[in-house]
Motif scaffolding. Structure first.
Motif, PDB file in Angstrom:
ATOM      1  N   LEU A  94       0.842  -1.192   0.000  1.00 19.27           N
ATOM      2  CA  LEU A  94       0.000   0.000   0.000  1.00 19.27           C
ATOM      3  C   LEU A  94       0.875   1.239   0.000  1.00 19.27           C
ATOM      4  N   GLY A  95       0.728   2.087  -1.005  1.00 16.10           N
ATOM      5  CA  GLY A  95       1.504   3.316  -1.091  1.00 16.10           C
ATOM      6  C   GLY A  95       0.741   4.495  -0.506  1.00 16.10           C
ATOM      7  N   GLY A  96       1.394   5.660  -0.505  1.00 20.16           N
ATOM      8  CA  GLY A  96       0.714   6.883  -0.080  1.00 20.16           C
ATOM      9  C   GLY A  96       0.621   7.095   1.409  1.00 20.16           C
ATOM     10  N   GLY A  97       1.329   6.303   2.213  1.00 22.31           N
ATOM     11  CA  GLY A  97       1.238   6.490   3.665  1.00 22.31           C
ATOM     12  C   GLY A  97      -0.162   6.187   4.162  1.00 22.31           C
ATOM     13  N   THR A  98      -0.787   7.155   4.830  1.00 26.88           N
ATOM     14  CA  THR A  98      -2.148   6.962   5.361  1.00 26.88           C
ATOM     15  C   THR A  98      -3.222   7.448   4.402  1.00 26.88           C
ATOM     16  N   SER A  99      -2.844   8.146   3.336  1.00 31.03           N
ATOM     17  CA  SER A  99      -3.842   8.810   2.483  1.00 31.03           C
ATOM     18  C   SER A  99      -4.709   7.838   1.701  1.00 31.03           C
ATOM     19  N   LEU A 100      -4.221   6.611   1.493  1.00 25.03           N
ATOM     20  CA  LEU A 100      -4.981   5.633   0.700  1.00 25.03           C
ATOM     21  C   LEU A 100      -5.325   4.405   1.532  1.00 25.03           C
ATOM     22  N   SER A 101      -5.523   4.605   2.819  1.00 25.67           N
ATOM     23  CA  SER A 101      -5.756   3.471   3.722  1.00 25.67           C
ATOM     24  C   SER A 101      -7.014   2.684   3.374  1.00 25.67           C
ATOM     25  N   ASP A 102      -7.987   3.319   2.712  1.00 21.09           N
ATOM     26  CA  ASP A 102      -9.222   2.617   2.342  1.00 21.09           C
ATOM     27  C   ASP A 102      -8.958   1.453   1.388  1.00 21.09           C
ATOM     28  N   LEU A 103      -7.818   1.470   0.704  1.00 22.61           N
ATOM     29  CA  LEU A 103      -7.527   0.429  -0.276  1.00 22.61           C
ATOM     30  C   LEU A 103      -7.192  -0.920   0.365  1.00 22.61           C
ATOM     31  N   VAL A 104      -7.106  -0.979   1.691  1.00 25.50           N
ATOM     32  CA  VAL A 104      -6.843  -2.274   2.331  1.00 25.50           C
ATOM     33  C   VAL A 104      -7.986  -3.252   2.073  1.00 25.50           C
ATOM     34  N   GLN A 105      -9.149  -2.731   1.654  1.00 26.36           N
ATOM     35  CA  GLN A 105     -10.285  -3.610   1.383  1.00 26.36           C
ATOM     36  C   GLN A 105     -10.019  -4.530   0.197  1.00 26.36           C
ATOM     37  N   ILE A 106      -9.032  -4.185  -0.644  1.00 25.32           N
ATOM     38  CA  ILE A 106      -8.735  -5.022  -1.813  1.00 25.32           C
ATOM     39  C   ILE A 106      -7.987  -6.301  -1.419  1.00 25.32           C
ATOM     40  N   PRO A 107      -6.889  -6.226  -0.664  1.00 27.92           N
ATOM     41  CA  PRO A 107      -6.202  -7.478  -0.309  1.00 27.92           C
ATOM     42  C   PRO A 107      -6.824  -8.228   0.868  1.00 27.92           C
ATOM     43  N   ILE A 108      -7.550  -7.537   1.759  1.00 31.17           N
ATOM     44  CA  ILE A 108      -8.149  -8.211   2.917  1.00 31.17           C
ATOM     45  C   ILE A 108      -9.552  -8.662   2.531  1.00 31.17           C
ATOM     46  N   THR A 109      -9.680  -9.913   2.153  1.00 31.91           N
ATOM     47  CA  THR A 109     -10.935 -10.456   1.633  1.00 31.91           C
ATOM     48  C   THR A 109     -11.295 -11.744   2.374  1.00 31.91           C
ATOM     49  N   PRO A 110     -12.530 -12.229   2.185  1.00 37.54           N
ATOM     50  CA  PRO A 110     -12.922 -13.500   2.822  1.00 37.54           C
ATOM     51  C   PRO A 110     -12.028 -14.662   2.408  1.00 37.54           C
ATOM     52  N   VAL A 111     -11.461 -14.592   1.202  1.00 45.62           N
ATOM     53  CA  VAL A 111     -10.603 -15.675   0.717  1.00 45.62           C
ATOM     54  C   VAL A 111      -9.223 -15.617   1.360  1.00 45.62           C
ATOM     55  N   SER A 112      -8.677 -14.413   1.493  1.00 43.66           N
ATOM     56  CA  SER A 112      -7.285 -14.276   1.960  1.00 43.66           C
ATOM     57  C   SER A 112      -7.141 -14.215   3.472  1.00 43.66           C
ATOM     58  N   ILE A 113      -8.205 -13.884   4.179  1.00 41.27           N
ATOM     59  CA  ILE A 113      -8.068 -13.484   5.578  1.00 41.27           C
ATOM     60  C   ILE A 113      -7.534 -14.584   6.485  1.00 41.27           C
ATOM     61  N   ARG A 114      -7.780 -15.846   6.148  1.00 39.99           N
ATOM     62  CA  ARG A 114      -7.347 -16.932   7.028  1.00 39.99           C
ATOM     63  C   ARG A 114      -5.845 -17.198   6.946  1.00 39.99           C
ATOM     64  N   SER A 115      -5.191 -16.658   5.939  1.00 36.73           N
ATOM     65  CA  SER A 115      -3.734 -16.863   5.810  1.00 36.73           C
ATOM     66  C   SER A 115      -3.036 -15.537   5.531  1.00 36.73           C
ATOM     67  N   LEU A 116      -3.551 -14.469   6.119  1.00 35.28           N
ATOM     68  CA  LEU A 116      -3.053 -13.122   5.831  1.00 35.28           C
ATOM     69  C   LEU A 116      -2.292 -12.545   7.009  1.00 35.28           C
ATOM     70  N   SER A 117      -1.216 -11.828   6.715  1.00 38.22           N
ATOM     71  CA  SER A 117      -0.413 -11.150   7.733  1.00 38.22           C
ATOM     72  C   SER A 117      -0.204  -9.697   7.327  1.00 38.22           C
ATOM     73  N   ILE A 118       0.081  -8.860   8.312  1.00 36.12           N
ATOM     74  CA  ILE A 118       0.329  -7.435   8.080  1.00 36.12           C
ATOM     75  C   ILE A 118       1.768  -7.097   8.464  1.00 36.12           C
ATOM     76  N   ILE A 119       2.442  -6.360   7.598  1.00 35.43           N
ATOM     77  CA  ILE A 119       3.746  -5.783   7.928  1.00 35.43           C
ATOM     78  C   ILE A 119       3.603  -4.267   7.930  1.00 35.43           C
ATOM     79  N   LEU A 120       3.853  -3.664   9.072  1.00 35.93           N
ATOM     80  CA  LEU A 120       3.748  -2.213   9.228  1.00 35.93           C
ATOM     81  C   LEU A 120       5.148  -1.620   9.289  1.00 35.93           C
ATOM     82  N   VAL A 121       5.512  -0.823   8.286  1.00 40.40           N
ATOM     83  CA  VAL A 121       6.836  -0.213   8.212  1.00 40.40           C
ATOM     84  C   VAL A 121       6.736   1.236   8.695  1.00 40.40           C
ATOM     85  N   LEU A 122       7.456   1.552   9.756  1.00 47.06           N
ATOM     86  CA  LEU A 122       7.423   2.896  10.342  1.00 47.06           C
ATOM     87  C   LEU A 122       8.792   3.552  10.196  1.00 47.06           C
TER      88      LEU A 122
END
Length: 360
Positions: A94-122
């Motif tokens: 996800l690019g744009g820092g926080t400005s495009l946070s709504d786009l997380v709805q694309i990769p976080i789906t009912p299909v992916s959620i059971r094997s999904l992880s988040i990496i937060l780079v600060l």
């Protein structure tokens, strides 16, 4: 003729589809008796915080990093052993820092959620933006997880709506430190503090504030925490181990470093509130801060040292077409011309309607 971004995107999509269809059919030349694992990892974090560079290094890709346009997809494959099928990692950045946070709805789906992880780079070199970036992006991911889980629960129960969302459960060992006091993030979470080469030159007291705060956040959410720099092969090697654990379920190692004078390296479950200590404040009585919960208390203390700041880059862009990072001079000029024509049309139409009203 040079390839455009769309050409590259289609190549990636076609390659991913080929990988999935081939592995679904039994793996071709690979041993069909072996199970192929598919995992999804979403990278998000500070704008220009080094997410792309870190991802390329973790995938052993020798190519120059380019600015991420909104949300980008790639994938990696890796075998756990000799003559075994290669597991697949679907990787979203996800690019744009926080400005495009709504786009997380694309990769976080009912299909992916059971094997999904988040990496937060600060970005450790900009501590004044650190808390705001972390707070907004984790909240956006959490909300999407709740939406997806709720939808899945409703689908399972037919048409009867449920009042509570079915969140992915993270089973923690009974001996997990402070098990009853923490609030695990609904998905496996890795927090990476980037640009450590700059951060290590900061005043020692400020470094301690950042280190203690990130240790608290990581432990409270049952996340792993590591500091890194793309200029250090040793640090990138440790970061790669964490990444490979999330993407391919490889061993992440057992090394732990809690010393604030050195790069932090803390696998989830290796820290505790007793080791972290209280929020780093000496000039104010903690009880006078009127915090609503432990996270709010640490936020108030942290922002006394690093007051939260917002820049034009950090503000939400309601219309991505007006975001300067996606500027295209020729297209923007044509868009401006069309906008002017539209405004003129609206004025003419308004005059026409006023004329009709007067005639009537």
């Amino acid at each position: 003729m040079p390839k455009t971004c769309s050409d590259k995107l289609w190549e990636l999509a076609a390659a991913a589809a080929e990988v999935q269809s081939r592995d679904a059919a039994g793996g071709g030349e690979e041993d069909a008796g072996e199970t192929v694992s598919e995992r999804t990892v979403v990278l998000m974090g500070s704008k220009t915080g080094g997410k792309t560079s870190i991802l390329l290094r973790c995938l052993d890709r020798d190519e120059p990093p380019k600015p991420t346009l909104a949300l980008e997809y790639t994938f990696g494959r890796r075998a756990k052993g000799h003559n075994t099928p290669k597991d697949i990692a679907h990787l979203w950045e996800l690019g744009g820092g926080t400005s495009l946070s709504d786009l997380v709805q694309i990769p976080i789906t009912p299909v992916s959620i059971r094997s999904l992880s988040i990496i937060l780079v600060l970005d450790l070199s900009k501590p004044e933006f650190l808390w705001g970036t972390m707070e907004k992006l984790l909240q956006a991911a959490r909300v999407q997880v709740e939406i997806v889980s709720s939808q899945a629960q409703k689908a399972q129960s037919g048409s009867k709506p449920q009042t509570t969302a079915l969140l992915p459960t993270r089973a923690l060992p009974k001996d997990y430190p402070d098990r009853e006091l923490i609030s695990p993030f609904p998905l496996p979470l890795l927090i990476i503090g980037s640009k450590y080469d700059i951060f290590q030159e900061f005043d020692s007291d400020k470094r301690k504030v950042v280190c203690k705060t990130l240790r608290f956040i990581a432990h409270y959410y049952s996340a792993s925490l590591t500091f890194t720099s793309i200029k250090s092969e040793a640090l990138m090697s440790k970061t790669k181990s964490f990444f490979s654990h999330l993407a391919f379920d490889l061993n992440k190692g057992k090394t732990v470093s809690l010393d604030p004078t050195k790069p932090l390296l803390i696998p989830a479950g290796s820290d505790s509130f007793s080791q972290i200590g209280s929020p780093p404040t000496t000039d104010v009585d903690i009880t006078s801060l009127h915090a609503k919960n432990p996270v709010d208390l640490w936020k108030k203390v942290y922002e006394r040292v690093f007051p939260s700041q917002r820049t034009g880059e950090q503000k939400e862009v309601k219309d991505p077409a007006k975001d300067p990072q996606y500027s295209e001079p020729q297209i923007d000029a044509m868009r401006a011309q069309k906008d002017q024509e539209l405004e003129q049309y609206k004025k003419n139409a308004s005059r026409s309607w006023r004329g009709l009203e007067l005639d009537s």
